[in-house]
Design a protein around this motif. Structure first.
Motif, PDB file in Angstrom:
ATOM      1  N   HIS A  18      31.532  -8.274  26.701  1.00 45.92           N
ATOM      2  CA  HIS A  18      33.166  -8.082  27.749  1.00 45.92           C
ATOM      3  C   HIS A  18      32.030  -9.113  28.556  1.00 45.92           C
ATOM      4  CE1 HIS A  18      35.491  -4.397  26.407  1.00 45.92           C
ATOM      5  NE2 HIS A  18      35.261  -5.027  25.367  1.00 45.92           N
ATOM      6  N   LYS A  70      32.381 -11.593  31.881  1.00 42.66           N
ATOM      7  CA  LYS A  70      32.313 -11.889  33.081  1.00 42.66           C
ATOM      8  C   LYS A  70      32.605 -13.096  33.479  1.00 42.66           C
ATOM      9  CE  LYS A  70      33.540  -7.119  33.277  1.00 42.66           C
ATOM     10  NZ  LYS A  70      34.825  -6.727  33.544  1.00 42.66           N
ATOM     11  N   ARG A 121      37.250 -12.870  36.317  1.00 45.86           N
ATOM     12  CA  ARG A 121      37.670 -12.119  35.154  1.00 45.86           C
ATOM     13  C   ARG A 121      37.392 -12.035  33.383  1.00 45.86           C
ATOM     14  NH1 ARG A 121      43.559 -13.797  32.917  1.00 45.86           N
ATOM     15  NH2 ARG A 121      43.636 -12.327  32.254  1.00 45.86           N
ATOM     16  N   THR A 122      37.473 -10.564  33.233  1.00 46.06           N
ATOM     17  CA  THR A 122      36.840 -10.487  31.883  1.00 46.06           C
ATOM     18  C   THR A 122      37.396 -11.016  30.607  1.00 46.06           C
ATOM     19  OG1 THR A 122      36.929  -8.152  32.852  1.00 46.06           O
ATOM     20  CG2 THR A 122      36.317  -8.772  30.084  1.00 46.06           C
ATOM     21  N   ILE A 123      36.528 -11.771  30.068  1.00 37.54           N
ATOM     22  CA  ILE A 123      37.023 -12.804  28.686  1.00 37.54           C
ATOM     23  C   ILE A 123      35.989 -11.650  26.926  1.00 37.54           C
ATOM     24  CG2 ILE A 123      37.630 -14.297  27.508  1.00 37.54           C
ATOM     25  CD1 ILE A 123      37.176 -15.765  30.351  1.00 37.54           C
ATOM     26  N   PRO A 124      36.770 -10.747  26.379  1.00 33.37           N
ATOM     27  CA  PRO A 124      36.130 -10.859  25.758  1.00 33.37           C
ATOM     28  C   PRO A 124      36.207 -10.702  24.510  1.00 33.37           C
ATOM     29  CG  PRO A 124      39.325 -10.274  25.504  1.00 33.37           C
ATOM     30  CD  PRO A 124      38.475 -10.965  26.350  1.00 33.37           C
ATOM     31  N   GLU A 133      33.531  -9.096  22.228  1.00 31.73           N
ATOM     32  CA  GLU A 133      33.829  -7.789  21.070  1.00 31.73           C
ATOM     33  C   GLU A 133      35.483  -8.530  19.969  1.00 31.73           C
ATOM     34  OE1 GLU A 133      36.884  -5.182  23.249  1.00 31.73           O
ATOM     35  OE2 GLU A 133      35.975  -3.789  21.448  1.00 31.73           O
ATOM     36  N   GLU A 176      36.907 -19.615  25.783  1.00 31.67           N
ATOM     37  CA  GLU A 176      36.363 -18.803  26.766  1.00 31.67           C
ATOM     38  C   GLU A 176      36.191 -19.784  27.844  1.00 31.67           C
ATOM     39  OE1 GLU A 176      33.209 -16.381  25.780  1.00 31.67           O
ATOM     40  OE2 GLU A 176      32.809 -15.701  28.317  1.00 31.67           O
ATOM     41  N   GLU A 188      39.305 -21.236  29.110  1.00 26.58           N
ATOM     42  CA  GLU A 188      40.048 -20.557  30.021  1.00 26.58           C
ATOM     43  C   GLU A 188      39.558 -20.259  31.073  1.00 26.58           C
ATOM     44  OE1 GLU A 188      40.795 -17.139  27.693  1.00 26.58           O
ATOM     45  OE2 GLU A 188      41.863 -17.716  25.938  1.00 26.58           O
TER      46      GLU A 188
END
Lengths: 297, 297
Positions: free
Chosen positions: B147, B149, B162-165, B168, B239, B242
């Motif tokens: 995840h 950060k 923001r958490t971008i998974p 995972e 990612e 974003e």
């Protein structure tokens, strides 16, 4: 004559029995998709056994069977070529893969491919488009599912299409990810579906928003009973956003089963778009159309 | 005095032994994350046993231990509050959760949360930010991982994050999806990483592009040996796209292990951005800074 059409996918074997006027008179569905066939032994023999066990009683020597779906792929029984986009959907009858088996002619329907601006493929959905598409209008058609297909049609030609793996992403996020661990089983809360839908449709940061399924719960902005609906809405919202780039139409034709089409219709209409039609038995209509076309030649 | 800092995450227990000047003198890593603790029995007792088994020899009665990471969550040993964004990172020392255990004071570091414009949470990364962030500049910091950060920092304040998974999503797509079934094990092909990266960075249709991992193989535009690299590039490209919305900076600070930071640095630089610094031992620096801060009060 062509008496049988088989829509043989990854998970399911669906067979339809037609009369001499290409009207359906019987059908059956079995959980005997090509994934269920053991690839360690002779798969051709296994496919043959399944076909004649299930529909042998519908056939006489000299009859023909149409087969469509993943059975025509490299992992299937008989790999057919792809027709390239833009593809006249009525032309698929000219490109059938043919083979004889126990005195019956097997006719394998070709898939459709696209090379540019991106690679994409369909096998099975082209038959649904054949059975249901207008030959006089432009249409945006959606076949929701594990791998949803969006097709931009124009006067019976597939101009372009896109596979959006929304259903698969939903399932693996629910069942294999930390994000899905908070979801409670089987709950459905409409308001959270709508909240996810609106966010998924407007965002251009969908990977980040996937984490919101978890963060919103931890921050008590989403109940665990709402996670499933919220995630579904988020992904369907993003799918509609992505799929509509194919064609600016604000009306969408839906092909698929009732449960899934209900969910998509709710989403489409909530976003201010229109569902022009809903069709359940598109494969049957496609086989019927193809049988009629071939007979008239 | 504070002799020990423990970064106790979901999968891993990492402990650091400090001298009286807050310099590190020893460390250890064990696969004893909070996920490994059996939730059917008394988890507090299990956490206590792990802590004193692993670092008991570093401690004397009256000493203190700092604990950070998922151990401070609702599933951990002692749940701490969140500091809300924008959050002065230096203030975390004022909000430690405190409890006594076997004559040793346990000090649990608070997490950071954000409520608006979207909910998000971090536990553990705030310590890395404390140890490494500039108190005089604005910075965009990335901690890549399962995840990832992304944090927008300004003069030592976490403005937003923001958490971008990504990690995972990469793992579950490779291991649980039809998309990943074509990937061969362990192969890495740089050119396909770059192709995926460029597409992932520019697209606003990332769910559709996930299917390109499969469609490109079927259409012979991507070798199976390239699927893994292509998927990684696609997701990291998205990612970066974003994450950068948090702050328009074209320089990015990377915190994390060498392998992952190598991959992100390659991606960032290929996209014409700059890596301002790379930091491996950010948690150690964070504990050291926190120990010094507390001592000076």
């Amino acid at each position: 004559m062509i008496r049988v059409g088989v829509d043989w996918g990854s998970s399911t074997f669906r067979a339809y029995h037609f009369d001499e006027n290409a009207n359906i008179i019987d059908s059956l569905t079995r959980p005997l998709g090509i994934k269920q066939v053991n690839s360690n032994s002779d798969t051709s023999t296994q496919f043959e056994d399944i076909l004649f066990t299930e529909v042998g009683s519908w056939l006489q020597s000299g009859d023909s069977v149409l087969l469509s779906g993943m059975i025509t792929s490299a992992n299937g029984w008989h790999e057919t070529e792809y027709l390239e986009c833009p593809a006249d959907i009525a032309a698929i009858g000219n490109h059938l893969g043919k083979t004889l088996c126990r005195g019956v002619q097997l006719l394998f329907v070709p898939g459709i491919c696209q090379r540019s601006p991106y690679a994409d493929v369909m096998r099975g959905e082209e038959l649904q488009l054949l059975g249901t598409s207008s030959t006089t209008d432009a249409e945006l058609v959606v076949m929701p599912g594990t791998h949803s297909k969006w097709a931009s049609m124009d006067h019976g030609t597939i101009q372009s299409f896109r596979t959006i793996p929304t259903g698969e992403l939903y399932q693996i996020l629910l069942h294999n990810s930390l994000i899905g661990q908070l979801a409670t089983p089987n709950d459905w809360l409409h308001e959270h579906f709508i909240a996810g839908l609106e966010l998924g449709h407007k965002t251009n940061r969908i990977i980040s928003e996937l984490f919101s399924c978890r963060a919103n719960v931890l921050m008590k902005q989403l109940p665990e009973e709402g996670v499933r609906s919220y995630l579904s809405g988020l992904l369907i919202g993003a799918e509609i956003n992505e799929g509509r780039i194919l064609q600016p139409s604000s009306t969408i034709k839906l092909i698929g089963d009732d449960m899934l089409c209900d969910r998509y219709q709710t989403a489409i209409e909530h976003l201010g778009l229109t569902v022009s039609a809903r069709i359940i038995d598109a494969s049957v209509q496609g086989f019927s159309r193809l049988i009629t076309d071939i007979k008239q030649r």
